[in-house]
Design a protein around this motif. Structure first.
Motif, PDB file in Angstrom:
ATOM      1  N   ALA B 103       0.947  -1.194   0.062  1.00  0.00           N
ATOM      2  CA  ALA B 103      -0.145   0.093  -0.173  1.00  0.00           C
ATOM      3  C   ALA B 103       0.911   1.123   0.084  1.00  0.00           C
ATOM      4  CB  ALA B 103      -0.870   0.029   1.306  1.00  0.00           C
ATOM      5  N   VAL B 104       0.826   2.194  -0.837  1.00  0.00           N
ATOM      6  CA  VAL B 104       1.556   3.398  -1.119  1.00  0.00           C
ATOM      7  C   VAL B 104       0.402   4.475  -0.578  1.00  0.00           C
ATOM      8  CG1 VAL B 104       3.096   4.705  -2.690  1.00  0.00           C
ATOM      9  CG2 VAL B 104       2.572   2.150  -3.008  1.00  0.00           C
ATOM     10  N   TYR B 105       1.430   5.544   0.118  1.00  0.00           N
ATOM     11  CA  TYR B 105       0.399   6.623   0.457  1.00  0.00           C
ATOM     12  C   TYR B 105       1.281   7.835   0.167  1.00  0.00           C
ATOM     13  CZ  TYR B 105      -2.211   3.357   3.362  1.00  0.00           C
ATOM     14  OH  TYR B 105      -3.040   2.276   3.625  1.00  0.00           O
ATOM     15  N   HIS B 106       0.779   8.857  -0.711  1.00  0.00           N
ATOM     16  CA  HIS B 106       1.087  10.274  -0.733  1.00  0.00           C
ATOM     17  C   HIS B 106       0.852  11.236   0.368  1.00  0.00           C
ATOM     18  CE1 HIS B 106       2.027   7.691  -4.517  1.00  0.00           C
ATOM     19  NE2 HIS B 106       3.426   8.800  -4.484  1.00  0.00           N
ATOM     20  N   LEU B 107       1.828  11.805   1.026  1.00  0.00           N
ATOM     21  CA  LEU B 107       1.517  12.635   2.086  1.00  0.00           C
ATOM     22  C   LEU B 107       1.928  14.041   1.753  1.00  0.00           C
ATOM     23  CD1 LEU B 107       2.379  10.640   5.422  1.00  0.00           C
ATOM     24  CD2 LEU B 107       0.360  10.647   3.998  1.00  0.00           C
TER      25      LEU B 107
ATOM     26  N   SER C  98       2.611  13.801 -15.413  1.00  0.00           N
ATOM     27  CA  SER C  98       3.232  12.472 -14.523  1.00  0.00           C
ATOM     28  C   SER C  98       4.390  11.865 -15.401  1.00  0.00           C
ATOM     29  CB  SER C  98       2.119  11.657 -14.095  1.00  0.00           C
ATOM     30  OG  SER C  98       1.252  12.446 -13.594  1.00  0.00           O
ATOM     31  N   VAL C  99       4.083  11.637 -16.767  1.00  0.00           N
ATOM     32  CA  VAL C  99       5.049  10.873 -17.413  1.00  0.00           C
ATOM     33  C   VAL C  99       5.980  11.634 -17.949  1.00  0.00           C
ATOM     34  CG1 VAL C  99       5.125   9.610 -19.817  1.00  0.00           C
ATOM     35  CG2 VAL C  99       3.310   9.572 -18.620  1.00  0.00           C
ATOM     36  N   PRO C 314      12.573   5.224 -18.086  1.00  0.00           N
ATOM     37  CA  PRO C 314      13.472   4.526 -17.254  1.00  0.00           C
ATOM     38  C   PRO C 314      12.796   3.893 -15.860  1.00  0.00           C
ATOM     39  CG  PRO C 314      13.797   6.838 -16.862  1.00  0.00           C
ATOM     40  CD  PRO C 314      12.908   6.847 -18.311  1.00  0.00           C
ATOM     41  N   VAL C 315      13.212   3.259 -15.479  1.00  0.00           N
ATOM     42  CA  VAL C 315      12.701   2.306 -14.059  1.00  0.00           C
ATOM     43  C   VAL C 315      12.644   3.424 -12.829  1.00  0.00           C
ATOM     44  CG1 VAL C 315      13.182   0.641 -12.661  1.00  0.00           C
ATOM     45  CG2 VAL C 315      13.663   0.224 -14.881  1.00  0.00           C
ATOM     46  N   GLY C 316      11.383   3.463 -12.432  1.00  0.00           N
ATOM     47  CA  GLY C 316      11.133   4.462 -11.364  1.00  0.00           C
ATOM     48  C   GLY C 316       9.558   4.731 -11.153  1.00  0.00           C
ATOM     49  N   GLU C 317       9.262   5.345  -9.969  1.00  0.00           N
ATOM     50  CA  GLU C 317       7.718   5.729  -9.927  1.00  0.00           C
ATOM     51  C   GLU C 317       7.668   7.134  -9.675  1.00  0.00           C
ATOM     52  OE1 GLU C 317       7.398   3.343  -6.320  1.00  0.00           O
ATOM     53  OE2 GLU C 317       7.111   5.114  -5.362  1.00  0.00           O
ATOM     54  N   VAL C 318       6.447   7.615  -9.959  1.00  0.00           N
ATOM     55  CA  VAL C 318       6.183   9.031  -9.928  1.00  0.00           C
ATOM     56  C   VAL C 318       4.700   9.398  -9.391  1.00  0.00           C
ATOM     57  CG1 VAL C 318       5.410   9.247 -12.218  1.00  0.00           C
ATOM     58  CG2 VAL C 318       6.838  11.140 -11.059  1.00  0.00           C
ATOM     59  N   TYR C 319       4.472  10.325  -8.696  1.00  0.00           N
ATOM     60  CA  TYR C 319       3.353  10.947  -8.415  1.00  0.00           C
ATOM     61  C   TYR C 319       3.009  12.210  -9.226  1.00  0.00           C
ATOM     62  CZ  TYR C 319      -1.165  12.238  -6.191  1.00  0.00           C
ATOM     63  OH  TYR C 319      -2.283  12.628  -6.092  1.00  0.00           O
ATOM     64  N   GLY C 320       2.475  12.542  -9.941  1.00  0.00           N
ATOM     65  CA  GLY C 320       2.339  13.767 -10.477  1.00  0.00           C
ATOM     66  C   GLY C 320       1.065  14.451 -10.345  1.00  0.00           C
TER      67      GLY C 320
END
Lengths: 207, 221, 385
Positions: B103-107, C98-99, C314-320
């Motif tokens: 579970a991932v949360y963004h705070l 985001s991308v 590339p490998v990774g994660e993001v929150y936009g």
């Protein structure tokens, strides 16, 4: 019967102020110009349906502006948008609650076949699996003009329906079903996944 | 905002016994996250929310991720006795990493307008042990999102006030967002299958012997 | 005091002040004229007062996230149009942003300006239609919605001549936009923006001091700022509670820091404030549009280095995230280096904003539920995805 009066004579009489018609024509003329749709939107297409009813495209020109929130007062169900499996039983129930004669317009790619969301696990691949459909409109979403065209097609269909004889309209035939079984929620899918009495898909060769 | 290392150090001081790992995130986005242990997760998050410097009062996003069992093969040099003499031989070893749900949360902080701090919690496995502490008592915004994780991934949240299916119907038994979920068989009616749909249709048909031969029928309407 | 007097005081009244009885459970929706799509609420009523309310979702759950994980990055772009089908441009932007963050892509200046212009036009048409829908939920059936849709059609015409589609624009790409403006577009847009305040004046005259509207909205569905923050409420609904949190200011994405605009704030957090917040935001949007149209530079509209077809970040994660018309619209992506995202998640603003629906409705009449729901501004395509 209109067939017994010559077309030329008819229009000549009409010029003189005498209108010759038949019960069937009069009846269908009244029906086709006051189609009351069910006020019922599912997804994106519903917004285009509202736009069709709003000022610019003005569905009232075709006698279809009276959107009824109750299925008991509606003649036409516009299935506007993606039908999910969770929603399908409710749609069939609404269709069953509509009084005869009733018509269905399947608006947009999703209502026809699942459309862009066909690969979704919760998306019904076409509302014609459970209820009979009269007019299909392609598009994602179809433009308001397309919905108007579908309306005109439906009016043409109503115009051609016979009230008596061998080929009379299905809603006048007591043997024709006007209600269809409501699917149930199953553990993995709807049960049954399609109604075989309604849904007869073409089978295409696969190699 | 202070760096993730400082946050980690302060949180560990504030919550005795808490084990926090920094999960690096390569790539240009550079959003590394804090992996919390399940016993102390709520206490740590409480600290993150109430600490006057951090004030991470806005839990924006909560979501699940499914990680399947992974086999990672690597080449290892092993000393072996071959034909009487000791040699260094290259061998491939396969390490099995058991899968888990996350579970991932963004705070974020609405007070100080900084963020995000990404936190994650992991379940023991993907079956019975798929339990996590719920953050709904701390952040109301997690309520529906955790229900969604339960619905689509099958993670049970301890301490959630109302854990029911949210998007699918109640009778549904699968967890459809898991990577190994197979959707129900309704592809055989596809009149013009192509690409992935065709592949799926073939897969489904091979599992249904009563349909054998159906695909050989010619087109009819 | 004598015992007799005491007894008199304790004696039960002959009639109870209100009727006692079982709660009446009503299922509102999924087919209901004012639930804005296929939303359902199970309401427990005591007379006309709401005592319990449980929303039921999923009637439009069309597996956007699952499909997004099975298709390429670019392949998800048309699907984002259908999330919140009023605001395809802002959905495109949030995903593209985001991308771009995930792969570290630069966006040319002209494209960023175009994005701002289109996003603000989207905000105008979303807020205008929301006001129309809200008023028709309250019983002003027809007229306000017609006015709102009249303005909306003008904006949709602009979108259509630009992207080829009225609603599903699919206009933005990673690293820019799909095509440049057609000739004459800017003049038409300018004319629309110049004429929009007239519509707003007319509309505000209809609503601002309308007695019925005030009676139906003021002190209905009040939300405190503490609960709003804790429940993750974003967008105009949060700002109606007086919390100054606008991602256009906070994150400063796009070129928003270059424009002068104010963030309207409410102070009661009731339906009236939420409604007015939309009207005021439209005024600010017009200001942004005027500035952006004046400053729009020439140049390329897409980063030529981005290979859209064989796109592999590339490998990774993001929150936009961006400030959509309904609130914070976010995309959470995990890339494993392949052509498809490993995890594709949409953070829908209207879904999270519905968390406090029960808190807002408790103690109000059943007729107010529709007004409160309308003022939250939900679109089911986004709530259920």
């Amino acid at each position: 019967m209109s067939g017994q009066v010559d077309e030329g004579l008819r229009s000549e009489l009409q010029k003189q102020g005498i209108w010759v018609t038949s019960t069937q024509e009069l009846y269908n003329w009244g029906r086709r110009n006051s189609i009351w749709p069910l006020q019922f939107g599912l997804a994106c297409c519903a917004i285009e349906m509202i736009a069709t009813a709003a000022s610019r495209y003005d569905l009232a020109r075709f006698g279809g502006e009276v959107f009824r929130p109750s299925p008991r007062q509606a003649d036409l169900m516009i299935v506007a948008g993606t039908v999910t499996k969770k929603m399908a039983p409710q749609i069939v129930r609404l269709y069953n609650q509509m009084p005869d004669p009733k018509y269905v317009i399947s608006m947009g790619a999703c209502a026809i076949s699942g459309g862009p969301f066909k690969q979704g696990y919760n998306v019904l691949k076409g509302i014609d699996r459970y209820i009979p459909v009269d007019v299909y409109i392609p598009g994602c979403p179809p433009r308001p003009e397309a919905l108007l065209h579908a309306f005109m097609e439906l009016q043409r269909k109503i115009d051609g329906q016979k009230l008596t004889g061998e080929k009379k309209a299905p809603f006048l035939d007591r043997k024709q079903p006007s209600e269809f079984p409501v699917p149930a929620f199953g553990a993995h899918d709807l049960e049954p996944p399609a109604n075989p009495d309604v849904f007869r898909p073409p089978v295409v060769e696969r190699t | 905002m202070e760096s993730l290392e400082e946050i980690k150090a302060r949180a560990e001081r504030a919550v005795p016994g808490a084990k926090i790992t920094i999960v690096p995130n390569p790539g240009p986005a550079n959003q590394p996250s804090l992996l919390l242990d399940n016993e102390h997760a709520t206490a740590v998050v409480q600290f993150l929310r109430d600490d006057s410097e951090l004030r991470l009062d806005h839990c924006s996003n909560a979501t699940g991720v499914d990680w399947l069992d992974r086999k990672v093969s690597k080449k290892v040099k092993v000393k072996k006795v071959v034909e009487g003499e000791e040699k260094e031989v290259e061998e491939t070893q396969e390490d099995l990493f058991p899968g888990y749900l996350e579970a991932v949360y963004h705070l974020y902080s609405m007070t100080h307008k900084h963020g995000p701090v990404v936190i994650r919690t992991r379940t023991k496995d993907r079956a019975e042990g798929a339990r996590l502490p719920s953050l709904t008592p701390i952040y109301r915004s997690a309520e529906f999102q955790e229900r969604e994780i339960f619905d689509l991934y099958g993670v049970r949240f301890d301490g959630h006030p109302d854990l029911r299916r949210i998007l699918m119907w109640d009778e549904f038994v699968d967890y459809p967002m898991r990577k190994d979920y197979r959707e129900p068989d309704d592809y055989e009616y596809e009149p013009t299958p192509h690409d992935e749909v065709l592949e799926k249709a073939k897969q489904h048909q091979s599992t249904r012997p009563e349909l054998d031969g159906a695909e050989k029928l010619t087109a009819r309407s | 005091m004598s015992a007799g007097f005491h007894e008199l005081e304790e004696a039960p009244p002959l009639m109870t002040s209100r009727l006692e009885g079982d709660l009446l459970e009503v299922s509102m929706g999924p087919q209901h004229p004012s639930t804005h799509g296929v939303f359902r609420m199970n309401v427990a009523l005591e007379g006309e007062i709401v005592r319990k309310l449980k929303p039921v979702f999923g009637y439009l759950h069309r597996n956007h996230e699952k499909i997004g994980e099975n298709t390429s990055y670019l392949g998800s772009m048309p699907y984002t149009d259908r999330l919140d089908y009023f605001c395809s441009m802002t959905n495109n932007w949030a995903y593209a942003l985001s991308v771009e963050k995930l792969a570290g892509i630069e966006v040319p200046e002209r494209a960023e300006y175009l994005r701002v212009i289109l996003a603000e036009l989207t905000r105008l048409q979303n807020h205008a239609s929301l006001l129309g829908f809200l008023l028709s939920d309250m019983g002003a059936w027809g007229t306000p919605l017609m006015y709102a849709f009249r303005e909306r059609e003008k904006i949709l015409d602009l979108f259509e001549s630009l992207s080829g589609s009225r609603m599903m624009c699919d206009y933005m790409r990673f690293g820019g936009c799909r095509c440049d403006l057609p000739p004459g577009w800017m003049e038409r847009a300018r004319k629309l923006v110049d004429g929009f305040p007239r519509f707003l004046d007319e509309f505000e005259k209809l609503i601002v001091s309308n007695e019925i509207l005030i009676a139906r909205t003021q002190n209905v569905g009040s939300l405190s700022s503490e609960l709003a923050i804790n429940a993750g409420i974003t967008g105009p609904m949060l700002r109606a509670c007086g919390v100054n949190y606008d991602l256009r200011k906070v994150d400063g994405y796009g070129f928003y820091p270059r424009f002068k605009f104010r963030v309207p704030l409410g102070d009661h957090g009731d339906c009236y404030d939420r409604l007015m917040m939309r009207a005021l935001e439209m005024r600010e949007s017009i200001g942004i549009l005027k500035q952006a149209m004046e400053q729009l530079p020439a140049g390329p509209i897409i980063n030529p280095k981005v290979k859209l077809r064989a796109f592999k970040p590339p490998v990774g994660e993001v929150y936009g995230r961006i400030e959509g018309p309904k609130g914070e619209l976010g995309f959470y992506l995990i890339s494993d280096g392949s052509a498809n995202p490993y995890r594709y998640r949409v953070r829908p603003p209207s879904f999270v904003n519905l968390t406090i629906l029960e808190d807002l409705c408790l103690g109000h009449t059943v007729a107010d539920v529709m007004v409160i729901l309308g003022s939250i501004d939900i679109v089911m395509g986004e709530v259920d995805r």
